[in-house]
Design a protein around this motif. Sequence first.
Motif, short mmCIF file in Angstrom:
data_model
loop_
_atom_site.label_atom_id
_atom_site.label_comp_id
_atom_site.label_asym_id
_atom_site.label_seq_id
_atom_site.Cartn_x
_atom_site.Cartn_y
_atom_site.Cartn_z
N UNK A 175 -3.92 -26.09 34.98
CA UNK A 175 -4.24 -25.64 33.62
C UNK A 175 -3.70 -26.65 32.60
N UNK A 176 -2.49 -27.14 32.83
CA UNK A 176 -1.91 -28.16 31.95
C UNK A 176 -2.76 -29.43 31.98
N UNK A 177 -3.23 -29.82 33.15
CA UNK A 177 -4.08 -31.00 33.29
C UNK A 177 -5.38 -30.83 32.50
N UNK A 225 -0.09 -34.20 20.09
CA UNK A 225 1.30 -33.85 20.45
C UNK A 225 1.33 -33.01 21.72
N UNK A 226 0.40 -32.08 21.83
CA UNK A 226 0.33 -31.21 23.00
C UNK A 226 -0.07 -32.04 24.23
N UNK A 268 -8.63 -32.04 27.56
CA UNK A 268 -9.54 -31.45 26.60
C UNK A 268 -9.48 -32.23 25.28
N UNK A 269 -10.61 -32.79 24.83
CA UNK A 269 -10.58 -33.56 23.58
C UNK A 269 -10.17 -32.74 22.36
N UNK A 270 -10.28 -31.43 22.42
CA UNK A 270 -9.89 -30.57 21.32
C UNK A 270 -8.40 -30.27 21.26
N UNK A 282 -1.72 -23.61 23.21
CA UNK A 282 -2.81 -24.59 23.35
C UNK A 282 -3.52 -24.50 24.69
N UNK A 283 -2.89 -23.88 25.66
CA UNK A 283 -3.54 -23.73 26.97
C UNK A 283 -4.43 -22.50 26.88
N UNK A 284 -5.73 -22.74 26.89
CA UNK A 284 -6.72 -21.70 26.65
C UNK A 284 -7.15 -21.03 27.96
N UNK A 285 -7.75 -19.84 27.85
CA UNK A 285 -8.26 -19.17 29.04
C UNK A 285 -9.24 -20.04 29.84
#
Length: 124
Positions: free
Chosen positions: A50-52, A63-64, A57-59, A108-111
């Motif tokens: 999920x972190x990867x 910082x994240x 993700x370009x969005x 920032x980690x989305x579903x």
Amino acid sequence: MSQGFSARFSREEMEAIRKSLRDETRFGADFMARLKRVAKHIPFAEDLLAAWFCARDPGTPRRVRLTLLAALGYFVLPTDAIPDIMPLIGFSDDAAVIAAAIAAVAGSIKPEHRERAKAALAGL
């Protein structure tokens, strides 16, 4: 990236992370190869993926992305605080670094990132 997060790594670890991140394609291949080798043995494999996906993700804010890539870089490093070949505790330092990074950027980690992680793990 905040000073607090980077201060947890030694100078050598930070340089190794920076070096590995300069070649993003190779880093991605190294990350996936290492994850495939150990995914069934570590309980935080879904969090890693999920972190990867969030970092890719370009969005995702820069910082994240940097926070997550630094943590993922630590996972890929062949040398770390506790050698990964040690039974039971070998991945505890990797899990702690990943957990700290995810806690720092949890919103920032989305579903969608988590769903992609579950699907990718199912394919390993």
